[in-house]
Scaffold this motif. Structure first.
Motif, mmCIF file in Angstrom:
data_model
loop_
_atom_site.group_PDB
_atom_site.id
_atom_site.type_symbol
_atom_site.label_atom_id
_atom_site.label_comp_id
_atom_site.label_asym_id
_atom_site.label_seq_id
_atom_site.Cartn_x
_atom_site.Cartn_y
_atom_site.Cartn_z
ATOM 1 N N ARG A 711 49.058 40.005 46.570
ATOM 2 C CA ARG A 711 48.845 38.573 46.339
ATOM 3 C C ARG A 711 49.672 38.052 45.159
ATOM 4 O O ARG A 711 49.413 36.975 44.659
ATOM 5 N N THR A 712 50.640 38.844 44.739
ATOM 6 C CA THR A 712 51.445 38.416 43.586
ATOM 7 C C THR A 712 52.078 37.044 43.834
ATOM 8 O O THR A 712 52.071 36.161 42.957
ATOM 9 N N HIS A 713 52.658 36.861 45.029
ATOM 10 C CA HIS A 713 53.292 35.578 45.355
ATOM 11 C C HIS A 713 52.270 34.444 45.311
ATOM 12 O O HIS A 713 52.526 33.373 44.724
ATOM 13 N N GLU A 714 51.097 34.685 45.925
ATOM 14 C CA GLU A 714 50.032 33.671 45.939
ATOM 15 C C GLU A 714 49.571 33.339 44.517
ATOM 16 O O GLU A 714 49.402 32.157 44.161
ATOM 17 N N LEU A 715 49.391 34.375 43.676
ATOM 18 C CA LEU A 715 48.930 34.147 42.312
ATOM 19 C C LEU A 715 49.971 33.359 41.512
ATOM 20 O O LEU A 715 49.620 32.519 40.664
ATOM 21 N N GLY A 716 51.248 33.628 41.790
ATOM 22 C CA GLY A 716 52.298 32.872 41.109
ATOM 23 C C GLY A 716 52.237 31.392 41.448
ATOM 24 O O GLY A 716 52.399 30.528 40.564
ATOM 25 N N ILE A 717 51.989 31.092 42.731
ATOM 26 C CA ILE A 717 51.872 29.693 43.144
ATOM 27 C C ILE A 717 50.683 29.026 42.454
ATOM 28 O O ILE A 717 50.775 27.891 41.955
ATOM 29 N N ARG A 718 49.547 29.736 42.401
ATOM 30 C CA ARG A 718 48.353 29.190 41.765
ATOM 31 C C ARG A 718 48.632 28.871 40.288
ATOM 32 O O ARG A 718 48.225 27.819 39.784
ATOM 33 N N MET A 719 49.306 29.798 39.604
ATOM 34 C CA MET A 719 49.570 29.575 38.182
ATOM 35 C C MET A 719 50.599 28.473 37.985
ATOM 36 O O MET A 719 50.525 27.709 37.013
ATOM 37 N N ALA A 720 51.547 28.380 38.914
ATOM 38 C CA ALA A 720 52.545 27.316 38.811
ATOM 39 C C ALA A 720 51.903 25.942 39.003
ATOM 40 O O ALA A 720 52.369 24.939 38.443
ATOM 41 N N LEU A 721 50.809 25.930 39.793
ATOM 42 C CA LEU A 721 50.116 24.672 40.041
ATOM 43 C C LEU A 721 49.054 24.363 38.996
ATOM 44 O O LEU A 721 48.285 23.411 39.141
ATOM 45 N N GLY A 722 48.952 25.195 37.946
ATOM 46 C CA GLY A 722 48.066 24.878 36.835
ATOM 47 C C GLY A 722 46.874 25.793 36.646
ATOM 48 O O GLY A 722 46.026 25.529 35.776
ATOM 49 N N ALA A 723 46.764 26.857 37.449
ATOM 50 C CA ALA A 723 45.636 27.778 37.271
ATOM 51 C C ALA A 723 45.731 28.458 35.918
ATOM 52 O O ALA A 723 46.808 28.878 35.482
ATOM 53 N N GLN A 724 44.588 28.583 35.219
ATOM 54 C CA GLN A 724 44.551 29.237 33.912
ATOM 55 C C GLN A 724 44.365 30.755 34.078
ATOM 56 O O GLN A 724 43.989 31.258 35.143
ATOM 57 N N THR A 725 44.618 31.450 32.964
ATOM 58 C CA THR A 725 44.436 32.914 32.971
ATOM 59 C C THR A 725 43.013 33.282 33.357
ATOM 60 O O THR A 725 42.776 34.213 34.136
ATOM 61 N N SER A 726 42.048 32.543 32.828
ATOM 62 C CA SER A 726 40.642 32.819 33.138
ATOM 63 C C SER A 726 40.351 32.615 34.622
ATOM 64 O O SER A 726 39.523 33.333 35.213
ATOM 65 N N ASP A 727 41.021 31.649 35.244
ATOM 66 C CA ASP A 727 40.816 31.414 36.678
ATOM 67 C C ASP A 727 41.285 32.613 37.506
ATOM 68 O O ASP A 727 40.630 33.022 38.463
ATOM 69 N N VAL A 728 42.442 33.148 37.116
ATOM 70 C CA VAL A 728 42.980 34.309 37.849
ATOM 71 C C VAL A 728 42.082 35.527 37.632
ATOM 72 O O VAL A 728 41.782 36.279 38.568
ATOM 73 N N LEU A 729 41.646 35.724 36.373
ATOM 74 C CA LEU A 729 40.736 36.831 36.084
ATOM 75 C C LEU A 729 39.485 36.732 36.951
ATOM 76 O O LEU A 729 39.043 37.708 37.566
ATOM 77 N N LYS A 730 38.908 35.546 36.981
ATOM 78 C CA LYS A 730 37.689 35.333 37.746
ATOM 79 C C LYS A 730 37.919 35.582 39.226
ATOM 80 O O LYS A 730 37.096 36.220 39.903
ATOM 81 N N LEU A 731 39.053 35.109 39.749
ATOM 82 C CA LEU A 731 39.365 35.259 41.167
ATOM 83 C C LEU A 731 39.418 36.730 41.567
ATOM 84 O O LEU A 731 38.825 37.146 42.574
ATOM 85 N N VAL A 732 40.109 37.531 40.762
ATOM 86 C CA VAL A 732 40.285 38.955 41.095
ATOM 87 C C VAL A 732 38.980 39.728 40.900
ATOM 88 O O VAL A 732 38.589 40.553 41.732
ATOM 89 N N ILE A 733 38.283 39.447 39.789
ATOM 90 C CA ILE A 733 37.037 40.185 39.517
ATOM 91 C C ILE A 733 35.975 39.861 40.556
ATOM 92 O O ILE A 733 35.240 40.753 41.005
ATOM 93 N N VAL A 734 35.883 38.593 40.966
ATOM 94 C CA VAL A 734 34.904 38.214 41.983
ATOM 95 C C VAL A 734 35.172 38.952 43.291
ATOM 96 O O VAL A 734 34.241 39.387 43.978
ATOM 97 N N GLN A 735 36.459 39.128 43.621
ATOM 98 C CA GLN A 735 36.792 39.869 44.845
ATOM 99 C C GLN A 735 36.231 41.291 44.779
ATOM 100 O O GLN A 735 35.609 41.780 45.720
#
Length: 807
Positions: A711-735
């Motif tokens: 999901r590296t490509h997907e995560l890059g898009i999310r961060m480019a669109l304004g996702a914060q570090t905490s959002d990415v952490l939460k997304l992966v940990i929740v999975q």
């Protein structure tokens, strides 16, 4: 066949080329297969392998059953044996035996050896005979017959230097001459759970007093069933005969019956549930290891999509690709099996050396053909389990998408991710079941350790002493010997007090003798019974047993003084409820002895261990009725009581310099031995559960880490669109946690059902203890959280520009 060899060679090259993948997979398989092989080798030796006698399924043990207190495994009398032998229609042979020790005084250094007093029927019953010389005959098994002995092969080698002319020679046993008439084959032992049988000698000459006394119920009976007779039929007949004896001899046999059990069951005893539990636990570990390897193969299949697509494009059928991938799995599994065998060899050495649970037949544990077959079957089954699903999934690639430069198949990726997620869920569920089982055993062990024994084991030494009959021919001489030993021991610096007892707590010995309370007659044969102990004056003080009423014995309570007795709290509560026990008079046994006045009441103690409830018990002064063998106990002022062992031995030697002194133990050592079985199960299941937890954590980490990579490509898009570090952490940990929570929920249901099967192994804790279930669930979830955090943190640090270029 050539194609198969080609597939095997290719599989080996692929494993060598990808050493990292092969190393991790082999480690998981070695752990899983190795511990399964080690535990099965113990199960094989104890539960599966036949006893080392001809037609072992026909062998049985006959035990008394007390209808008074519902206890089975009671010893029987010699006259009971004669009645069973004469009246049976289902048994081919019956024999009496009694395990005992004797002092071998031949040579410079005396040695206590263990063996059997048996009737001559035992040799044909077992179907064994000496390898040198002969067995003794029925004429030699009579009172007054010449003293003869058959020795073990080990004793012949160890003490007599394998003397080929040993048969016919005379040796000294407890200062008396015996003629060696035979040497048993190497490895012979009876019962089969004993570590050694150094000697076998005729029963009657050493048990003359018991032959005609039906009330002396101190012996064990072995039997061989007739062909086609079942153990149930034999047991029913023995029970019928014993009921008839109870009617014929109510004064000795009332409320006492008998049953027959298979010799295998007799030897295995209570260890079978523990071994089945361990085998189930290691089976769970193997399944978790398989799930881990399957996850590795799924991840590796992704990197091999192009290779498989090219093979398909040039004409390889789907079945051909599946066969190749399965061959790789089987090669991996067989390599893991070979390494597992090596690990099992090492584990078996540890098990046999430690023997923490005193497991019967533990010395017979080995890697025999049955164990090799088990390992081979487990390896093949393991290869099939972890190889089939990845092989089927990888064998049908999308050629257009896969062969396209930089192409990705999102549909296939989602399918594989679902498979990997299901594997992780199964790992978590299996781990939870194992962890809950280990948690229950640990809590049970803690509860057991908290139970008070009723006496203080700290700083107490104990040793059994048997003064030689030649020097101390009558009981009073023996009593004087023990009094001198107590005096010498009390004089030692660092000894606070010393005493003697004929049956030490935690030693496994016990004698129940019937009694009546003066003025309260009961029908013949229905007299109550209580545990019986002979002790010296300072015994209660030495052992820290509290005196609740009255007094303890003194040196004035001799044979010429009024007979006295001390009872325990349970005795007073059960047989004298609401009464003042002091002053009551007790008549012990059925030989019209003088009444004994109760002069004291002491606290209850648990003679058989912390899990055994206190029983009614009474004590009499050894000076009034001396015992031949006694345990010396000494309480020291030093926390390191073991440092006083040499001094205690010297004190005994001062009284009789030729006295044989066996090993001196601390009471703490004896206590540890009584809980060895529970500790053994707790430690092994705990170790297996820890391995399972580690494997589950690795599995969760692997899935989340692989998902982050995908999901590296997907995560890059999310961060480019304004996702914060905490959002990415939460997304992966929740999975990761979502998989864990599902696994925990399934595991809780499975554990709730399965832990009920181990309720017999628990003490003071329910098999569905809510606190244990909750704590284990939180621990597993916490470990999963840590396993998710590492790849989540890596995902949160992804550079959006790099991620957007990622393919």
């Amino acid at each position: 066949m050539n194609t198969l060899f080609q597939d095997i060679r290719y599989s080996i090259r692929m494993l060598v080329k990808h050493r990292g993948f092969a190393g991790v997979a082999l480690l998981a398989l070695t752990l899983g297969i190795g511990i399964n092989t080690a535990v099965f080798s113990v199960v094989n030796a104890v539960l599966v392998r036949p006893l080392p006698y001809p037609n072992p399924s026909q062998l049985a043990a006959i035990w008394g059953v007390s209808e008074r207190d519902g206890k089975d495994r009671q010893s029987l009398s010699y006259q009971d044996f004669e009645d069973f032998r004469d009246q049976t229609q289902t048994l081919a042979q019956v024999a009496v035996y009694d395990q005992a020790g004797i002092l071998l005084t031949e040579g410079d250094e005396p040695e206590a050896i263990d063996g059997l007093f048996v009737t001559s029927d035992l040799f044909p019953l077992l179907g064994v005979s000496p390898s040198m010389g002969r067995a003794f005959t029925s004429d030699e098994d009579k009172v007054g017959a010449p003293r003869v002995v058959v020795i073990s092969h080990n004793l012949w080698e160890r003490r007599f230097n394998s003397d080929p002319d040993i048969v016919g020679k005379e040796i000294q046993l407890s200062t008396r001459p015996y003629t060696i008439i035979g040497v048993m084959p190497a490895g012979f032992r009876f019962p089969a759970d004993t570590s050694k049988t150094d000697f076998i000698m005729p029963f009657a000459p050493v048990n003359a007093d018991a032959l005609a006394r039906r009330g002396v119920r101190s012996f064990r009976i072995a039997a061989r069933l007739k062909p086609e007779v079942t153990i149930e039929q034999a047991s029913a007949e023995i029970n019928t005969i014993s009921h008839s004896l109870a009617q014929q001899y109510p004064e000795t046999n009332a409320l006492n019956t008998a049953i027959a059990v298979s010799m295998r069951k007799e030897i295995v005893g209570d260890v079978e549930p523990s071994l089945i539990l361990l085998l189930s636990a290691v089976g769970f570990v193997l399944l978790i290891a398989c799930a881990n390897v399957a996850n590795l193969l799924l991840a590796r299949a992704t990197s091999r999509q192009k290779e498989i697509a090219i093979r398909t494009a040039v004409g390889a059928s789907r079945s051909r690709i599946i066969r190749q991938l399965l061959t790789e799995s089987f090669v991996l599994a067989l390599a893991g099996g070979l390494l597992g065998l090596l690990a099992a060899l090492w584990s078996i050495d540890l098990l046999t050396a430690a023997n923490l649970a005193n497991i019967p037949r533990i010395n017979e544990v080995s890697l025999d053909g049955r164990v090799f077959g088990f390992t081979m079957a487990v390896s093949i089954l393991t290869g099939l389990i972890f190889g089939l699903v990845p092989a089927i999934g990888a064998s049908k690639p999308d050629l257009n998408e896969t062969l396209k430069e930089g192409g990705r198949s999102s549909t296939e990726g989602r399918h594989r991710n679902r498979l990997r997620g299901l594997l992780v869920i199964s790992e978590v569920a299996l781990s939870l079941v194992l962890l809950v089982g280990a948690g229950l055993l640990i809590k049970s062990f803690v509860k057991l350790s908290e139970v008070k024994l009723g006496f203080d084991t700290d700083n107490v030494l104990a040793v059994q002493i048997a003064p030689p009959r030649a020097k101390y021919p009558n009981p009073q001489d023996g009593a004087n010997f023990f009094q001198q030993v107590i005096e010498r021991t009390n004089e030692l610096p660092g000894v606070e007090s010393a005493g003697v007892v004929n049956m030490l707590p935690l030693s496994g010995g016990n004698t129940i003798i019937t009694f009546t309370i003066e003025g309260r007659p009961v029908p013949a044969g229905q007299e109550p019974g209580a545990n019986f102990r002979k002790v010296s004056a300072d015994y209660f003080r030495t052992m820290g047993i509290p005196v609740l009423q009255g007094r303890v014995f003194t040196e004035h309570d001799t044979k010429d003084a009024p007979h006295v007795i001390i009872v325990n709290e349970t005795f007073a509560r059960r047989y004298l409820p609401g009464e003042q026990p002091l002053g009551k008079r007790i008549i012990i046994g059925d030989d019209n002895p003088p009444p004994c006045e109760i002069v004291g009441v002491v606290g209850d103690i648990r003679h058989a261990g912390q899990d055994a409830e206190p029983a009614p018990e009474y004590y009499i002064p050894n000076l009034q009725d001396p015992a031949r063998y006694m345990y010396l106990v000494a309480r020291t002022s030093s926390p390191d009581s073991a440092s006083m062992i040499a001094a205690v031995r010297s004190a005994i030697k001062e009284v009789n310099k030729t006295q044989y002194i066996p090993q001196v133990h601390t009471m703490d050592e004896m206590l540890a031995e009584t809980v060895a079985g529970r500790r053994f199960s707790m430690m092994l299941v705990g170790a297996f559960a820890s391995v399972a937890l580690i494997l589950a954590a690795v599995g969760i980490y692997g899935v989340i880490s692989y998902s982050v990579t995908q999901r590296t490509h997907e995560l890059g898009i999310r961060m480019a669109l304004g996702a914060q570090t905490s959002d990415v952490l939460k997304l992966v940990i929740v999975q990761g946690l979502s998989l864990t929570i599902v696994g925990v929920a399934i595991g809780l249901v499975a554990a709730f059902a399965l832990t009920r099967l181990m309720s017999g192994l628990l003490f003071g804790v329910s098999a569905t203890d809510p606190l244990t279930f909750a704590v284990i669930s939180l621990i597993l979830t916490g470990v999963a959280l840590v396993a998710c955090f590492v790849p989540a943190r890596r995902a949160a640090k992804v550079d959006p520009i790099v991620a957007l270029r990622y393919e």
